[in-house]
Design an enzyme around this catalytic site. Sequence first.
Site, PDB file in Angstrom:
ATOM      1  N   ASP A  77      -2.946 -13.032  26.078  1.00 48.18           N
ATOM      2  CA  ASP A  77      -1.862 -13.585  25.274  1.00 48.18           C
ATOM      3  C   ASP A  77      -0.544 -13.246  25.955  1.00 48.18           C
ATOM      4  O   ASP A  77      -0.456 -12.307  26.751  1.00 48.18           O
ATOM      5  CB  ASP A  77      -1.919 -12.970  23.872  1.00 48.18           C
ATOM      6  CG  ASP A  77      -0.927 -13.605  22.919  1.00 48.18           C
ATOM      7  OD1 ASP A  77      -0.707 -14.817  23.026  1.00 48.18           O
ATOM      8  OD2 ASP A  77      -0.372 -12.881  22.072  1.00 48.18           O
TER       9      ASP A  77
ATOM     10  N   ASP B  29      -3.007  -9.801  20.313  1.00 47.98           N
ATOM     11  CA  ASP B  29      -2.521  -8.896  19.279  1.00 47.98           C
ATOM     12  C   ASP B  29      -2.356  -9.561  17.926  1.00 47.98           C
ATOM     13  O   ASP B  29      -2.130  -8.889  16.937  1.00 47.98           O
ATOM     14  CB  ASP B  29      -1.180  -8.281  19.695  1.00 47.98           C
ATOM     15  CG  ASP B  29      -0.108  -9.336  19.954  1.00 47.98           C
ATOM     16  OD1 ASP B  29      -0.431 -10.538  19.866  1.00 47.98           O
ATOM     17  OD2 ASP B  29       1.037  -8.966  20.239  1.00 47.98           O
TER      18      ASP B  29
ATOM     19  N   ASP C  29      -5.519 -14.552  17.591  1.00 51.66           N
ATOM     20  CA  ASP C  29      -6.349 -14.147  18.716  1.00 51.66           C
ATOM     21  C   ASP C  29      -7.740 -13.693  18.285  1.00 51.66           C
ATOM     22  O   ASP C  29      -8.647 -13.599  19.116  1.00 51.66           O
ATOM     23  CB  ASP C  29      -5.689 -12.991  19.477  1.00 51.66           C
ATOM     24  CG  ASP C  29      -4.365 -13.389  20.102  1.00 51.66           C
ATOM     25  OD1 ASP C  29      -4.282 -14.506  20.624  1.00 51.66           O
ATOM     26  OD2 ASP C  29      -3.418 -12.591  20.053  1.00 51.66           O
TER      27      ASP C  29
END
Length: 871
Positions: free
Chosen positions: A327, A613, A617
Amino acid sequence: MNATPPHLRTAEDVTRDLGTDAAAGLTTAEAAARRARSGPNTLPAAHRRGPTRRFLAQFNSPLIYVLLVSAAVTAGLGEHVDATVILVLVLVNAVVGFAQESRAEHALGALTALTTTSATVVRDGRARRVPSADLVRGDLVVLEAGDKVPADVRLVRAAELAVDESALTGESAPVAKDPAALGDADLADRAGMAHSGTLVTYGRGAGIVTATGADTEIGRVHRLVDRATAVQTPLTRKIAQFGRRATVAILALAAVTFAVGTLRGQPAAEMLTAAVALAVGAIPEGLPAVVTITLAFGVARMVRRNAIVRRLPAVETLGGTTVICTDKTGTLTRNQMTVTAIAAGDRRYTVTGSGYAPHGRIETDGRPAADPALRECLLAGLACNDARVTERDGTWELVGDPTEGALVVSAAKGGVTDVPERLDTIAFSSERQYMATLHADGALYVKGSVERVLALCDTRLDSSGRPVPLDAATVEELAAEYGRQALRVLAFARADHDADRIGALPRLVFVGLQAMHDPPREEAARAVRACHDAGIQVKMITGDHAATARAVGERIGLGGAVMTGRELAACPDDELPAAVERVTVFARVSPEQKLRLVRALRSRSHVVAMTGDGVNDAPALRQADIGIAMGRDGTEVAKEAADMILTDDDFASIEAAVEEGRGVFDNLVKFIVWALPANVGLGLLLTAAILVGGELPIEPVQVLWLNMTAVLILGLPFTVEPRDEAIMRRPPRDPARPLLTRALTGRILLVSAVLLAGAYGLFHWEHAHGGSLAEARTVVVNVFALTLLTYLFNCLSLDRPLLWRGVRRNPWVGAGAVALVAVQAAYTYLPAMHEVFRSAPIDAAAWGRAAAVAVASYVLVEIVKALPARR
């Protein structure tokens, strides 16, 4: 009821369709009736295995089944001591596995906790606070700064409303909301909606609840997590495959030997004992324990390197990772907006430092700057501001809008920390595109978009603070240049105002621009480069805009092709794996698409690590071979779905984890190469004895002694064996490559043959020279123990000699050697051991013959290791 999604319909249409009122909301009676029909506004609870089922699962292995059957057969033959030893061995393995098992999956429970809040709802025309679980479709919800949105709502009113949706979409900046917005937009661009679990950072608003519980966008993520079951890691797949093949081979061999023996007229009871001995001897009982201990030591070492592993096999999986999907927001970047450039007067300034800590300075040409125009620009940013940045336990935290927080920090770096008392405010709105504040000293400050602020100005301040004519085109070109660098640009202006209310804005003096971004972590570029050096691909997957994602990628070494969520959705399934292989950066990606990306990479035999996070996700974290969550700024949802948590949220810690994982895998391979000759040799020894006829050279209980003493005592040094110096200069392991290569398999067979010849030959030698059956069997046990000891030194390195150096760098090797000699002496000479294991004392000459076999094995293996170098 209209099936068109609410973000594509007007607020009036949604209100009418849901049978509610945009001013008075539902009646209390109607809300109660709807709740009775639809249930609470909560997510379904996760189903978890209890401790009993988790303990029983430790016995779910083909090799364990064989041992349990062997114990039953042995007990049926009256050998209760042997049966008890086998059962104790099985129980010990189960307890070790149960103790090291990761805690139960709580991802769905964490999602439920995330959405459990109180909400302000209007019913019967009056506002009241109710548990979010009591909300129903059609409720009128009031939203204010600091509120967590309790359900998916279609906005009907908004006053400067901005919502932080980063946990759901990956969008780093708060999203301005507009009830009038329509259009078939991506989740991150639905300005007319506010979604459950997101956070109101600014302004206020109200909306009609359109979805509750599992029907919300976060509920959709919940379902994705539920479907995205955890996958087997490469290690567990290979060990499971090995277990299945070994079970079939062992059962087949035992059946053949039993059949051959009985056909030759030997008693069936003796052949059953022989078959049990063969099964017990061929099964590597110590393997599960040493694998678990090796992984556990790896876990302990990784904690010291800021990584907490929640599932043991994840340690090894990291070492085989071929692709890291990361990410952007909060992982590669700090998730803290930071001003990096200022233009004021006739100069351009650079702002050092990053994040919310007010450490750094404002420079021009490398020198600190303190021009009047610069000060006015900083003062305007601090005046038009409702954010606060505070220090707590050494960490700087933001309360308010991230963009305004960046302006507070930039002002502090320039020495501006206070403004006169505020008298009046015009709040920012998407229509006005500016915010204005009036202060007690008569100064009026304005902050807003470049185009809108320039339209309000006729002059600008030069570097000395004097008004001069404004060249709007030059300012616009400078702002465009900042924009091409993926910086967010705000313009600032001021005027002298002698009233106590703002009223109509006077003509303003332009004072400057401030450009900001969410900065990459300082360590990210080095970590990405180290991953590339180790042959690992790094791909950035984000919900942010393509231009921002491209700019961040280029700064950290992830330049190349960018694919958006729309392009990804249009890509056919059969073309996606090849496309994903080529692309480095993916932007505006939804949770389903993250799952699709992970599956596409795994379809090309990649071992995929996914970092993240946010709530968005979680499904991909669980679907990947290894999910890595951020421990400091990550959501509980991501942490609970992950296999590993980084305690410092540092992408660079992944590099250390990969290095540790590779070391763990090397040590596991060394142990397996070392341990298997004992099992293969025992199997061959017993098969030969049965086929030739006569007494067995070793009994089942003696086989168990070898597997649970020599194998464990000498196997434990492998758990702490140091890593090879060049471990991060090797490419990743091929996921399709077998655990044991052809060369290593040949080495195992060579040592097995030496054990067969030495043990079988000395067994008959002792018999022929007057030794008892117990003495001959004791010699056989010591041949195996001493050969395993010398072979340990062979296996400290699988490709070069490492005898004394190996002992020096790993003191546990010497300790293991001393311990083995001690326990074998006890086995040979203690009367209690004679009673349980049917051993007997032997003389020095017998020890010398056993040692000769062990030394011969060591020399042969070192010759084989040296042969490739000669070629």
